[in-house]
Write a protein that holds these residues in place. Sequence first.
Motif, PDB file in Angstrom:
ATOM      1  N   ASN A   1     -24.272  -3.084 -13.190  1.00 41.32           N
ATOM      2  CA  ASN A   1     -23.800  -3.529 -14.319  1.00 41.32           C
ATOM      3  C   ASN A   1     -22.143  -3.699 -14.387  1.00 41.32           C
ATOM      4  O   ASN A   1     -21.869  -3.974 -15.287  1.00 41.32           O
ATOM      5  CB  ASN A   1     -24.252  -2.465 -15.394  1.00 41.32           C
ATOM      6  N   GLY A   2     -21.470  -3.499 -13.191  1.00 39.32           N
ATOM      7  CA  GLY A   2     -20.212  -3.752 -13.237  1.00 39.32           C
ATOM      8  C   GLY A   2     -19.101  -2.705 -13.139  1.00 39.32           C
ATOM      9  O   GLY A   2     -19.875  -1.611 -12.625  1.00 39.32           O
ATOM     10  N   ILE A   3     -17.997  -2.776 -13.311  1.00 47.86           N
ATOM     11  CA  ILE A   3     -16.888  -1.707 -12.791  1.00 47.86           C
ATOM     12  C   ILE A   3     -17.206  -0.688 -14.016  1.00 47.86           C
ATOM     13  O   ILE A   3     -17.167  -0.738 -15.178  1.00 47.86           O
ATOM     14  CB  ILE A   3     -15.681  -2.330 -12.709  1.00 47.86           C
ATOM     15  N   VAL A   4     -17.411   0.666 -13.387  1.00 52.88           N
ATOM     16  CA  VAL A   4     -17.279   1.666 -14.387  1.00 52.88           C
ATOM     17  C   VAL A   4     -15.936   2.480 -14.378  1.00 52.88           C
ATOM     18  O   VAL A   4     -15.508   2.909 -15.282  1.00 52.88           O
ATOM     19  CB  VAL A   4     -18.426   2.888 -13.809  1.00 52.88           C
ATOM     20  N   TYR A   5     -15.357   2.392 -13.133  1.00 48.73           N
ATOM     21  CA  TYR A   5     -14.321   3.210 -13.091  1.00 48.73           C
ATOM     22  C   TYR A   5     -13.101   2.331 -12.118  1.00 48.73           C
ATOM     23  O   TYR A   5     -13.416   1.802 -11.063  1.00 48.73           O
ATOM     24  CB  TYR A   5     -14.361   4.524 -12.488  1.00 48.73           C
ATOM     25  N   ASP A   6     -11.661   2.348 -12.261  1.00 49.20           N
ATOM     26  CA  ASP A   6     -10.763   1.968 -11.658  1.00 49.20           C
ATOM     27  C   ASP A   6      -9.328   2.539 -11.951  1.00 49.20           C
ATOM     28  O   ASP A   6      -8.746   2.106 -12.998  1.00 49.20           O
ATOM     29  CB  ASP A   6     -10.783   0.246 -11.881  1.00 49.20           C
ATOM     30  N   HIS A   7      -8.898   3.467 -11.132  1.00 46.14           N
ATOM     31  CA  HIS A   7      -7.654   4.093 -11.114  1.00 46.14           C
ATOM     32  C   HIS A   7      -7.285   4.483  -9.828  1.00 46.14           C
ATOM     33  O   HIS A   7      -7.529   4.445  -8.889  1.00 46.14           O
ATOM     34  CB  HIS A   7      -7.826   5.288 -12.181  1.00 46.14           C
ATOM     35  N   HIS A   8      -5.665   5.091 -10.061  1.00 45.55           N
ATOM     36  CA  HIS A   8      -5.187   5.598  -8.825  1.00 45.55           C
ATOM     37  C   HIS A   8      -5.261   7.135  -8.932  1.00 45.55           C
ATOM     38  O   HIS A   8      -5.543   7.482 -10.163  1.00 45.55           O
ATOM     39  CB  HIS A   8      -3.734   5.252  -8.936  1.00 45.55           C
ATOM     40  N   ALA A   9      -5.455   7.635  -7.812  1.00 41.18           N
ATOM     41  CA  ALA A   9      -5.579   9.347  -7.679  1.00 41.18           C
ATOM     42  C   ALA A   9      -4.948   9.618  -6.582  1.00 41.18           C
ATOM     43  O   ALA A   9      -4.400   9.009  -5.640  1.00 41.18           O
ATOM     44  CB  ALA A   9      -7.151   9.245  -7.520  1.00 41.18           C
TER      45      ALA A   9
ATOM     46  N   MET B   1       0.773  -1.141   0.023  1.00 40.17           N
ATOM     47  CA  MET B   1       0.031   0.032   0.043  1.00 40.17           C
ATOM     48  C   MET B   1       1.021   1.099   0.132  1.00 40.17           C
ATOM     49  O   MET B   1       1.655   1.604   0.906  1.00 40.17           O
ATOM     50  CB  MET B   1      -0.819   0.011   1.249  1.00 40.17           C
ATOM     51  N   SER B   2       0.632   2.165  -0.796  1.00 40.24           N
ATOM     52  CA  SER B   2       1.386   3.312  -1.090  1.00 40.24           C
ATOM     53  C   SER B   2       0.633   4.391  -0.203  1.00 40.24           C
ATOM     54  O   SER B   2      -0.462   4.403  -0.043  1.00 40.24           O
ATOM     55  CB  SER B   2       1.482   3.600  -2.341  1.00 40.24           C
ATOM     56  N   ASP B   3       1.596   5.340   0.429  1.00 41.79           N
ATOM     57  CA  ASP B   3       0.997   6.310   1.104  1.00 41.79           C
ATOM     58  C   ASP B   3       0.621   7.651   0.322  1.00 41.79           C
ATOM     59  O   ASP B   3       0.386   8.697   0.797  1.00 41.79           O
ATOM     60  CB  ASP B   3       1.928   6.752   2.252  1.00 41.79           C
ATOM     61  N   ASN B   4       1.279   7.788  -1.161  1.00 38.35           N
ATOM     62  CA  ASN B   4       0.870   9.087  -1.848  1.00 38.35           C
ATOM     63  C   ASN B   4      -0.246   8.822  -2.963  1.00 38.35           C
ATOM     64  O   ASN B   4      -0.382   9.698  -3.646  1.00 38.35           O
ATOM     65  CB  ASN B   4       2.335   9.346  -2.501  1.00 38.35           C
ATOM     66  N   PHE B   5      -0.680   7.722  -2.955  1.00 37.30           N
ATOM     67  CA  PHE B   5      -2.146   7.545  -3.779  1.00 37.30           C
ATOM     68  C   PHE B   5      -3.104   6.786  -3.175  1.00 37.30           C
ATOM     69  O   PHE B   5      -2.844   6.134  -2.270  1.00 37.30           O
ATOM     70  CB  PHE B   5      -1.687   7.337  -5.171  1.00 37.30           C
ATOM     71  N   LEU B   6      -4.358   6.913  -3.870  1.00 35.27           N
ATOM     72  CA  LEU B   6      -5.475   6.102  -3.469  1.00 35.27           C
ATOM     73  C   LEU B   6      -5.938   5.490  -4.669  1.00 35.27           C
ATOM     74  O   LEU B   6      -5.850   5.826  -5.958  1.00 35.27           O
ATOM     75  CB  LEU B   6      -6.443   6.887  -2.747  1.00 35.27           C
ATOM     76  N   THR B   7      -6.635   4.245  -4.305  1.00 33.44           N
ATOM     77  CA  THR B   7      -6.994   3.454  -5.679  1.00 33.44           C
ATOM     78  C   THR B   7      -8.715   3.775  -5.724  1.00 33.44           C
ATOM     79  O   THR B   7      -9.426   3.544  -4.515  1.00 33.44           O
ATOM     80  CB  THR B   7      -6.994   1.871  -5.287  1.00 33.44           C
ATOM     81  N   VAL B   8      -9.123   4.259  -6.750  1.00 33.17           N
ATOM     82  CA  VAL B   8     -10.655   4.537  -6.944  1.00 33.17           C
ATOM     83  C   VAL B   8     -11.233   3.336  -7.717  1.00 33.17           C
ATOM     84  O   VAL B   8     -10.882   3.131  -8.728  1.00 33.17           O
ATOM     85  CB  VAL B   8     -10.743   5.807  -7.461  1.00 33.17           C
ATOM     86  N   ASN B   9     -12.189   2.984  -7.012  1.00 31.29           N
ATOM     87  CA  ASN B   9     -13.475   1.935  -7.885  1.00 31.29           C
ATOM     88  C   ASN B   9     -14.599   2.285  -7.749  1.00 31.29           C
ATOM     89  O   ASN B   9     -15.319   2.818  -6.591  1.00 31.29           O
ATOM     90  CB  ASN B   9     -13.150   0.488  -7.027  1.00 31.29           C
ATOM     91  N   VAL B  10     -15.179   2.373  -8.993  1.00 30.18           N
ATOM     92  CA  VAL B  10     -16.810   2.903  -8.844  1.00 30.18           C
ATOM     93  C   VAL B  10     -17.339   1.580  -9.627  1.00 30.18           C
ATOM     94  O   VAL B  10     -16.965   1.265 -10.738  1.00 30.18           O
ATOM     95  CB  VAL B  10     -17.021   4.026  -9.807  1.00 30.18           C
ATOM     96  N   VAL B  11     -18.314   1.101  -9.174  1.00 30.87           N
ATOM     97  CA  VAL B  11     -19.223   0.033  -9.320  1.00 30.87           C
ATOM     98  C   VAL B  11     -20.536   0.053  -9.099  1.00 30.87           C
ATOM     99  O   VAL B  11     -21.282   0.705  -8.260  1.00 30.87           O
ATOM    100  CB  VAL B  11     -18.750  -1.451  -8.399  1.00 30.87           C
ATOM    101  N   THR B  12     -21.129  -0.408 -10.343  1.00 30.52           N
ATOM    102  CA  THR B  12     -22.732  -0.442 -10.427  1.00 30.52           C
ATOM    103  C   THR B  12     -23.317  -1.569 -10.585  1.00 30.52           C
ATOM    104  O   THR B  12     -22.432  -2.762 -10.711  1.00 30.52           O
ATOM    105  CB  THR B  12     -23.089   0.431 -11.558  1.00 30.52           C
TER     106      THR B  12
END
Length: 141
Positions: free
Chosen positions: A14-22, A1-12
């Motif tokens: 119907n499935g995964i809409v978004y999956d990136h580091h931010a 786990m990094s301390d300088n970014f977060l992982t973003v997941n958006v799920v509906t």
Amino acid sequence: MSDNFLTVNVVTPNGIVYDHHAVIVVARTTEGELGILPNHVPIIAPLAIDEVRVKRTDSDSHVDWIAVNGGILEFRDNVLSIVADSAERERDIDVSRAERARQRAEKLIEEAKAHENIDELRRATVALHRAINRINVSKHS
């Protein structure tokens, strides 16, 4: 786990809409706007019908915009999960379809007011907010 970014997941449903580091995510909860940075305290919050803004780690200036139509935001261990009723990235929004939905909702609102149907008025008002949210988010692409 990094301390300088977060992982973003958006799920509906119907499935995964978004999956990136931010580096930061800004979302509107039912209590107001909330900014999430890496190492934020754990939180669970209900989301309003609104846009979610994600500043990704792979660009200094690019922001991804996501139209979210309610749901739940959960953050812990530098993972932000959004489980939404429905969600669309700005690039995936069909603007003409959203505009037609806005027009239908406005018509339903007028009919509900004329018939004093409070339940139908509430449903149509939510539909209108969703359509307007999608139209607004699409303008960011």
